[in-house]
Design a protein around this motif. Structure first.
Motif, PDB file in Angstrom:
ATOM      1  N   TRP A   1      10.048   4.121  -1.701  1.00 40.07           N
ATOM      2  CA  TRP A   1       9.022   3.078  -1.760  1.00 40.07           C
ATOM      3  C   TRP A   1       7.707   3.652  -2.275  1.00 40.07           C
ATOM      4  O   TRP A   1       7.013   3.027  -3.077  1.00 40.07           O
ATOM      5  N   MET A   2       7.358   4.839  -1.819  1.00 40.31           N
ATOM      6  CA  MET A   2       6.111   5.487  -2.233  1.00 40.31           C
ATOM      7  C   MET A   2       6.070   5.700  -3.736  1.00 40.31           C
ATOM      8  O   MET A   2       5.103   5.329  -4.415  1.00 40.31           O
TER       9      MET A   2
ATOM     10  N   GLU B   1       0.790  14.345   5.567  1.00 35.96           N
ATOM     11  CA  GLU B   1       0.774  13.404   6.689  1.00 35.96           C
ATOM     12  C   GLU B   1       1.265  12.014   6.282  1.00 35.96           C
ATOM     13  O   GLU B   1       1.366  11.130   7.122  1.00 35.96           O
ATOM     14  N   GLY B   2       1.574  11.807   5.013  1.00 36.64           N
ATOM     15  CA  GLY B   2       2.225  10.581   4.571  1.00 36.64           C
ATOM     16  C   GLY B   2       1.532   9.311   5.002  1.00 36.64           C
ATOM     17  O   GLY B   2       0.316   9.163   4.871  1.00 36.64           O
ATOM     18  N   THR B   3       2.308   8.381   5.560  1.00 37.17           N
ATOM     19  CA  THR B   3       1.737   7.104   5.985  1.00 37.17           C
ATOM     20  C   THR B   3       1.116   7.162   7.372  1.00 37.17           C
ATOM     21  O   THR B   3       0.601   6.153   7.852  1.00 37.17           O
ATOM     22  N   VAL B   4       1.166   8.324   8.027  1.00 38.59           N
ATOM     23  CA  VAL B   4       0.435   8.478   9.284  1.00 38.59           C
ATOM     24  C   VAL B   4      -1.062   8.467   9.000  1.00 38.59           C
ATOM     25  O   VAL B   4      -1.857   7.909   9.763  1.00 38.59           O
ATOM     26  N   ARG B   5      -1.458   9.085   7.902  1.00 37.97           N
ATOM     27  CA  ARG B   5      -2.859   9.111   7.508  1.00 37.97           C
ATOM     28  C   ARG B   5      -3.088   8.451   6.160  1.00 37.97           C
ATOM     29  O   ARG B   5      -4.187   8.463   5.643  1.00 37.97           O
ATOM     30  N   GLY B   6      -2.039   7.883   5.583  1.00 40.36           N
ATOM     31  CA  GLY B   6      -2.201   7.038   4.415  1.00 40.36           C
ATOM     32  C   GLY B   6      -2.483   5.619   4.877  1.00 40.36           C
ATOM     33  O   GLY B   6      -2.779   5.381   6.047  1.00 40.36           O
TER      34      GLY B   6
ATOM     35  N   GLY C   1       0.791  -1.233   0.000  1.00 41.75           N
ATOM     36  CA  GLY C   1       0.000   0.000   0.000  1.00 41.75           C
ATOM     37  C   GLY C   1       0.814   1.270   0.000  1.00 41.75           C
ATOM     38  O   GLY C   1       0.275   2.340   0.302  1.00 41.75           O
ATOM     39  N   MET C   2       2.076   1.206  -0.386  1.00 45.81           N
ATOM     40  CA  MET C   2       2.911   2.404  -0.279  1.00 45.81           C
ATOM     41  C   MET C   2       2.531   3.503  -1.265  1.00 45.81           C
ATOM     42  O   MET C   2       2.891   4.671  -1.063  1.00 45.81           O
ATOM     43  N   GLU C   3       1.788   3.163  -2.318  1.00 49.40           N
ATOM     44  CA  GLU C   3       1.321   4.217  -3.210  1.00 49.40           C
ATOM     45  C   GLU C   3       0.228   5.060  -2.560  1.00 49.40           C
ATOM     46  O   GLU C   3      -0.031   6.193  -2.985  1.00 49.40           O
ATOM     47  N   PHE C   4      -0.415   4.514  -1.527  1.00 49.58           N
ATOM     48  CA  PHE C   4      -1.469   5.237  -0.815  1.00 49.58           C
ATOM     49  C   PHE C   4      -0.876   5.958   0.401  1.00 49.58           C
ATOM     50  O   PHE C   4      -1.265   5.730   1.538  1.00 49.58           O
ATOM     51  N   SER C   5       0.106   6.793   0.144  1.00 47.31           N
ATOM     52  CA  SER C   5       0.860   7.453   1.212  1.00 47.31           C
ATOM     53  C   SER C   5       0.923   8.949   1.010  1.00 47.31           C
ATOM     54  O   SER C   5       1.784   9.619   1.591  1.00 47.31           O
ATOM     55  N   ASN C   6       0.048   9.483   0.180  1.00 45.34           N
ATOM     56  CA  ASN C   6       0.081  10.920  -0.110  1.00 45.34           C
ATOM     57  C   ASN C   6      -1.097  11.629   0.547  1.00 45.34           C
ATOM     58  O   ASN C   6      -1.820  12.392  -0.085  1.00 45.34           O
ATOM     59  N   ALA C   7      -1.270  11.367   1.845  1.00 47.73           N
ATOM     60  CA  ALA C   7      -2.345  12.027   2.592  1.00 47.73           C
ATOM     61  C   ALA C   7      -1.922  13.446   2.956  1.00 47.73           C
ATOM     62  O   ALA C   7      -0.870  13.659   3.560  1.00 47.73           O
ATOM     63  N   TYR C   8      -2.761  14.409   2.587  1.00 37.72           N
ATOM     64  CA  TYR C   8      -2.571  15.805   2.968  1.00 37.72           C
ATOM     65  C   TYR C   8      -3.807  16.231   3.749  1.00 37.72           C
ATOM     66  O   TYR C   8      -4.937  16.001   3.321  1.00 37.72           O
ATOM     67  N   ALA C   9      -3.596  16.859   4.887  1.00 38.89           N
ATOM     68  CA  ALA C   9      -4.700  17.315   5.725  1.00 38.89           C
ATOM     69  C   ALA C   9      -4.866  18.821   5.618  1.00 38.89           C
ATOM     70  O   ALA C   9      -3.899  19.562   5.404  1.00 38.89           O
ATOM     71  N   ILE C  10      -6.111  19.279   5.767  1.00 38.80           N
ATOM     72  CA  ILE C  10      -6.391  20.712   5.776  1.00 38.80           C
ATOM     73  C   ILE C  10      -6.069  21.266   7.162  1.00 38.80           C
ATOM     74  O   ILE C  10      -6.420  20.670   8.180  1.00 38.80           O
TER      75      ILE C  10
ATOM     76  N   GLY D   1      -0.314   2.878   3.671  1.00 34.15           N
ATOM     77  CA  GLY D   1       0.848   2.036   3.416  1.00 34.15           C
ATOM     78  C   GLY D   1       1.639   1.734   4.668  1.00 34.15           C
ATOM     79  O   GLY D   1       1.672   2.512   5.616  1.00 34.15           O
ATOM     80  N   GLY D   2       2.301   0.575   4.651  1.00 35.85           N
ATOM     81  CA  GLY D   2       3.148   0.168   5.769  1.00 35.85           C
ATOM     82  C   GLY D   2       3.655  -1.245   5.578  1.00 35.85           C
ATOM     83  O   GLY D   2       3.546  -1.823   4.486  1.00 35.85           O
ATOM     84  N   VAL D   3       4.195  -1.815   6.623  1.00 38.24           N
ATOM     85  CA  VAL D   3       4.754  -3.167   6.567  1.00 38.24           C
ATOM     86  C   VAL D   3       3.630  -4.171   6.314  1.00 38.24           C
ATOM     87  O   VAL D   3       2.575  -4.112   6.956  1.00 38.24           O
ATOM     88  N   ARG D   4       3.852  -5.063   5.400  1.00 40.62           N
ATOM     89  CA  ARG D   4       2.852  -6.068   5.041  1.00 40.62           C
ATOM     90  C   ARG D   4       2.604  -7.005   6.217  1.00 40.62           C
ATOM     91  O   ARG D   4       3.542  -7.544   6.810  1.00 40.62           O
ATOM     92  N   VAL D   5       1.340  -7.208   6.541  1.00 43.08           N
ATOM     93  CA  VAL D   5       0.940  -8.132   7.607  1.00 43.08           C
ATOM     94  C   VAL D   5       0.825  -9.525   7.008  1.00 43.08           C
ATOM     95  O   VAL D   5       0.132  -9.729   6.005  1.00 43.08           O
TER      96      VAL D   5
END
Length: 563
Positions: free
Chosen positions: A502-503, A334-339, A233-242, A341-345
């Protein structure tokens, strides 16, 4: 229960040559890295399972991190079949149908059970609804994490504050055998030999200054990949917050009440908190964007002040009424904090595909319950509770099954070799060159923070950005080295550089728009790409597709394990 340093013979010359010499050596069954929600739930679960637990945190467990700095909603749903089905269906389309109903059901079950524990002593002050029942869908971060720290302490977990983990230890068979870190206040190193490790150090926000996220530099994912774990899920790491332009408080949900305006006072058509952030991003490239929470009625205004008082605090201090006055806004990465992506479970216990290694919270991928889209709190908070509990129990079970040959509880564990590379042990032979940590951070941020590169994605911009990051990585890998407390900063920029690569590697591989990954040159979803992308490796990241199992079917399943 206190875990004290064990008496040991002097370290060998080979150990000294391998890296930084630890000043103290401890033994434990389970080592937990990270003192936020996921880490504390993991420590609680492991201790309850009978393990001797050491928890290390970059800050102070109970006060540092994104949750402790603010508040969070929780994906907490009563065990009503219709309500549960509706909750699982609510975000599947947003996430590109990459989530798994089996995992979602598990998270809802586990979260419901664990949140009930907060009503024990010390009791969490849940508000009471009109029907006299507790409202458990929101938590005030400072209260929540204070109680988590008390619970951890009461279970005898040894907590080492301001002592971040820098690298893992692996034994001769490749199993994780503990880790090494540094005490920030003294610069002294430590080594903890353990039967299992839970990485719960948070995601990666690239030092963007979003509230509470300075500690979230992606350390856990770096440590995991160094020992062979993979990412998803590293492509889903472009979270931007208002956020208001004058503060780091990011509460995007409240901007559902907002109307957005251009500087001349005309409405910015199409702008919104959920589906219209790209409109805001494009407008910000040209000039200021203003907002006013003019759709919040009196009841909503009262609710905002009660639920999340820190959201209004900056406005109050500046004499701004956000419900009637215009104020400038920005978008904060906010990157992967609110995206997601992360380590595969790898399995139901949140093991990470390497013996003895477990992941939880934002360090782990949340694709299983969110697919390609998430936001602040809610699913992320429930995932922290659930994955932390599963990882803690799994780590304890593994550790207690691998006690030293003597079988003595409390006996010394054999430890292993340090696995850390870039930022600790330069790859270049001879005298390492000088690499400035601040320059590396600035160079990485220049590739991941601009809206036109990371948020408004296009292959023509992603490819050169990745090439630039590859060059940065080569310098970091070959030359970056530090001593004392500077080792922490070196490892942080190493982790951020790795995350950015990775992103973008995954973003270039997904030649479509799905979830939060939107590409201007590939504007629509491609049915042939209804799969997850697994990323592995450091020097040459590799990507392979992984089938989505049981997505949106209601069947309980685990991710397919493929080579």
């Amino acid at each position: 229960m206190t875990i004290r340093p064990a008496a040991r013979p002097p370290l060998s010359a080979a150990t000294v040559a391998a890296g930084t010499v630890p000043h103290e050596v401890l033994d434990a069954d389970v080592l937990v890295a990270g003192g936020g929600p996921a880490g504390t739930w993991a420590a609680i679960a492991a201790a309850r399972a009978g393990a001797r637990v050491v928890l290390v945190d970059k800050g102070r467990c109970g006060t540092s991190g994104a949750t402790a700095a603010a508040g969070t909603g929780v994906w907490y749903v009563e065990p009503d079949p219709d309500a549960r089905q509706a909750a699982m269906a609510s975000r599947e389309a947003h996430g590109g149908y990459l989530s798994d109903r089996g995992w979602m059901a598990r998270v809802l079950d586990e979260t419901y059970a664990r949140i009930a524990e907060l009503d024990e002593v010390p009791r969490y002050p849940f508000p009471i609804g009109p029907d006299g029942r507790q409202l458990r869908t929101s938590l005030q971060g400072p209260d929540y994490m204070l109680r988590q720290r008390i619970r951890v302490d009461r279970l005898g977990v040894q907590v080492m504050d301001h002592s971040p983990l820098l690298e893992l230890l692996v034994d001769g068979d490749g199993a994780v055998a503990g880790g090494r870190g540094v005490h920030r206040r003294t610069g002294a190193g430590y080594e903890i030999r353990a039967g299992a490790v839970v990485l719960a150090t948070g995601g990666c926000a690239f030092a963007s200054k979003t509230l509470g996220c300075d500690v979230d530099t992606g350390d856990g994912a770096l440590l995991a990949v160094e020992v062979g774990a993979r990412l998803s899920g590293m492509e889903f790491s472009n979270a931007y917050a208002i956020a208001p332009a004058f503060t780091s408080v990011t509460k995007t949900a409240y901007y559902s009440f907002a109307t957005f305006y251009r500087p001349d006072g005309t409405v910015l058509e199409g702008a919104g908190s959920e589906r219209g952030r790209s409109v805001i991003a494009r407008a910000l490239l040209e000039g200021p964007v203003l907002a006013r929470l003019d759709h919040a009625d009196e009841a909503a205004q009262r609710a905002v002040r009660i639920d999340q008082p820190n959201f209004l605090l900056p406005f109050d201090r500046l004499g701004i009424d956000p419900f009637t006055d215009l104020f400038p806004v920005t978008l904060v990465l906010e990157g992967t904090v609110r995206g997601t992506g992360g380590v595969r479970v790898d399995a139901a216990d949140c093991s990470a595909g390497v013996p003895g290694l477990y992941v939880a919270g934002d360090t782990a991928t949340r694709e299983l319950i969110c697919g390609g889209f998430t936001g602040g709190g809610s699913h992320n908070a429930a995932w922290a509770v659930s994955s932390g509990s599963w990882a803690g129990r799994g780590a304890a079970r593994h550790a207690l099954s691998t006690l030293p040959p003597s079988g003595r509880r409390g006996g010394p564990r054999p430890g292993g070799r340090p696995a850390g590379r870039a930022g600790l042990r330069p790859a270049a032979t001879g005298t390492p060159g000088r690499v400035d940590v601040r320059e590396v951070l600035g160079a990485v941020q220049a590739e991941v923070m601009p809206y036109e590169k990371n948020y408004l994605r296009d292959g023509a911009r992603l490819a050169p950005a990745l090439a630039a990051l590859d060059a940065i990585w080569a310098d970091v890998r070959d030359h970056l080295q530090a001593t004392g407390t500077d080792r922490l900063r070196a490892r942080e920029v190493t982790a951020m550089t790795a995350h950015a690569r990775w992103m973008y590697t995954a973003a270039l591989a997904r030649t479509e728009s799905r979830g939060m990954h939107r590409r201007a040159d590939q504007p629509g979803p491609d049915p042939a790409q209804h799969h997850r992308l697994v990323v592995s490796g450091l020097d040459r990241p590799r990507v392979r597709p992984e089938a989505v199992t049981a997505a949106a079917t209601g069947r309980r399943s685990l991710p397919a394990v493929t080579s």
